[in-house]
Design an enzyme around this catalytic site. Structure first.
Site, PDB file in Angstrom:
ATOM      1  N   CYS A  81       0.827  -1.203   0.000  1.00  0.00           N
ATOM      2  CA  CYS A  81       0.000   0.000   0.000  1.00  0.00           C
ATOM      3  C   CYS A  81       0.861   1.252   0.000  1.00  0.00           C
ATOM      4  O   CYS A  81       1.731   1.421   0.861  1.00  0.00           O
ATOM      5  CB  CYS A  81      -0.919   0.002   1.223  1.00  0.00           C
ATOM      6  SG  CYS A  81      -1.909   1.497   1.388  1.00  0.00           S
ATOM      7  N   ASN A 305     -27.344 -13.449  12.053  1.00  0.00           N
ATOM      8  CA  ASN A 305     -26.243 -14.041  11.297  1.00  0.00           C
ATOM      9  C   ASN A 305     -25.978 -15.488  11.705  1.00  0.00           C
ATOM     10  O   ASN A 305     -25.698 -16.345  10.855  1.00  0.00           O
ATOM     11  CB  ASN A 305     -24.978 -13.206  11.496  1.00  0.00           C
ATOM     12  CG  ASN A 305     -23.819 -13.656  10.637  1.00  0.00           C
ATOM     13  OD1 ASN A 305     -23.925 -13.697   9.412  1.00  0.00           O
ATOM     14  ND2 ASN A 305     -22.705 -13.996  11.265  1.00  0.00           N
ATOM     15  N   GLU A 321     -31.263  -9.608  21.499  1.00  0.00           N
ATOM     16  CA  GLU A 321     -30.464  -8.462  21.046  1.00  0.00           C
ATOM     17  C   GLU A 321     -30.907  -7.224  21.812  1.00  0.00           C
ATOM     18  O   GLU A 321     -32.096  -7.066  22.123  1.00  0.00           O
ATOM     19  CB  GLU A 321     -30.641  -8.270  19.542  1.00  0.00           C
ATOM     20  CG  GLU A 321     -30.072  -7.002  18.959  1.00  0.00           C
ATOM     21  CD  GLU A 321     -28.571  -6.871  19.175  1.00  0.00           C
ATOM     22  OE1 GLU A 321     -28.134  -5.762  19.538  1.00  0.00           O
ATOM     23  OE2 GLU A 321     -27.845  -7.884  18.980  1.00  0.00           O
ATOM     24  N   CYS A 395     -14.247 -10.831  19.785  1.00  0.00           N
ATOM     25  CA  CYS A 395     -13.427  -9.913  18.990  1.00  0.00           C
ATOM     26  C   CYS A 395     -12.412  -9.191  19.873  1.00  0.00           C
ATOM     27  O   CYS A 395     -11.796  -8.220  19.446  1.00  0.00           O
ATOM     28  CB  CYS A 395     -14.310  -8.902  18.261  1.00  0.00           C
ATOM     29  SG  CYS A 395     -15.339  -7.892  19.340  1.00  0.00           S
TER      30      CYS A 395
END
EC number: 2.1.1.190
Length: 438
Positions: A81, A305, A321, A395
């Site tokens: 990049c 998902n 949720e 995550c």
């Protein structure tokens, strides 16, 4: 009244350190030891000797940025990049991809292995292509008063300043191809100072684009944008100070290999790595060993998902949720896919939920995919459901380790774990871990 004069303190000169790098951490930072203190140094590889500028120093650790290489590693690679040295999007393009992956995997596995004496079945890393993998990108817009032109790009490293880009090595080709065309489009925009940012999403049915602007949209600009959307076949959304409106195209969607189709709005969260999201979903379903008699709870379910694919294999599924709009979208997706064995509920999972009507169902398996802050606040109530298996998608390795320790305290054990290379060339670490009853 007497006025007392206090001389201004002299600013300390920026501190420099010289260090020998001994290893990489999972974020791609070089790790060094100086007088017993651990230093994390940007743009430094193992076996390199670097001169670095200190950016932060605490009692037990410090952070620094490499300014000069006294000894360079033969493993160092040239980033493809052209913007890498200044752009804040990627942090590890100077590191070979195999070294990036090994650092992430080693960091997570070492932390988890310390939590229990019983061995953990660590699995091979789930990998994909290291380039052109992002299907979503957000580009900042700025009107440069000197050049009288709109600049489009990303934030610079450790700065709010913009670096204009004409391409990006990690985004999908369908988005990359639009960037030079967008530059031309924005140059023709009549009220350029009103431009805020652009979001682009490569859905399975084309590219969706959101343009954020302030004030009133001039009719000439609306026509300009509409013509662009028609010419490039872009699903176009406009966001003013008040609301989002779609002025061209249909609703974006993506489809999983099991046949599930998930429709989403332009601002809805979706996993940015198309291929690895598919593999992550398939791995989750396989590790849970789903059976036709199972009752599964999916916490932090988003728009379904995981919930919709797993519902195809079990007796019933419930998705929870916190964001009500996502609950509505999940229910709409269930209806679209004719999934009649799913229920979705809105609940604040940081509040006790064991007395909620949906929590009284006999769930024998649980899946959770919490935000970076983890799920510590929900684990006490979750453990009371006494599920035989809990699959945790993370995550953030720090909160995963913290939450894993809590689950072990409730009588679970870590059965298996794997790192998912969801975000190559960045410091983000995604993983999947299976807990089971002892």
């Amino acid at each position: 009244m007497a006025l007392l004069y206090t001389p201004q303190k002299k600013l300390n000169k920026p501190q420099k350190i010289t260090a020998k790098i001994i290893e990489l951490d999972y974020q791609g930072l070089g790790v060094a030891k100086i007088n017993g203190k651990t230093w994390f140094i940007e743009n430094a590889l193992p076996q390199e000797k670097v001169e670095s500028l200190v950016t932060e120093e605490k009692r037990q650790y410090g952070r620094a940025v490499t300014k000069k290489w006294l000894e360079k590693s033969p493993d160092r690679v040239v980033p493809p990049c052209q913007y890498y040295e200044r752009c804040g999007g990627c942090q590890a393009q100077h590191i070979p991809i195999e070294m990036q992956r090994e650092a992430k995997q080693s960091a997570l596995f070492k932390r988890l292995a310390k939590l229990q004496q019983e061995p953990i079945a660590f699995q091979p890393m789930i990998c994909g292509e290291p380039w052109q993998y992002r299907r979503r990108v957000r580009l900042s817009l700025w009107f440069n008063p000197k050049t009288k032109q709109v600049e489009m790009g990303f934030r610079q490293k450790n700065s709010h300043d913009l670096i204009a880009v004409g391409s990006c090595e990690v985004i999908e080709p369908a988005i990359n191809d639009l960037l030079p065309k967008l530059t031309i489009l924005l140059a023709r925009y009549s009220t350029q100072k009103q431009l805020g940012h652009i979001e682009l999403v490569a859905a399975d049915n084309g590219v969706a684009m959101l343009l954020r602007y302030t004030g009133n949209l001039a009719e000439i600009d609306r026509t300009l944008l509409l013509n662009f959307a028609e010419q490039e076949n872009v699903m176009l959304f406009l966001q003013s100070d008040e609301a989002i409106e779609q002025i061209y195209g249909c609703l974006p969607y993506y489809q999983l290999s099991c046949g599930v189709r998930l429709n989403f709005d332009i601002r809805d969260f979706i996993q940015v790595n198309r291929k690895l999201n598919e593999e992550m979903v398939q791995t989750a379903l396989a590790w849970l060993s789903l059976e036709a008699t199972d009752h599964v709870l999916d916490l932090f379910c988003g728009m379904g998902n995981f919930t919709l694919p797993l519902a195809k294999q079990v007796k019933s599924a419930v998705g929870i949720e916190g964001v009500s709009e996502m609950v509505q979208k999940a229910a709409q997706n269930a209806a679209y896919n004719q999934s009649n064995n799913i229920e979705f509920f809105q609940a604040n999972l940081d509040q006790p939920f064991i007395n909620q009507p949906w929590a009284n169902q006999p769930f024998n398996k649980i899946l959770l995919d919490p935000p970076r802050s983890g799920a510590a606040f929900a684990l006490n109530a979750l453990s009371q459901l006494k599920a035989e298996k809990i699959l945790y998608v993370s995550c953030n390795p720090a909160t995963l380790v913290r939450d894993a320790e809590i689950l072990l305290g409730f009588g679970y054990k870590i059965e298996k774990s794997a790192v998912i290379d969801m975000f190559p060339h960045t410091g983000h670490l995604e993983s999947i871990t299976l807990f089971s009853t002892k």
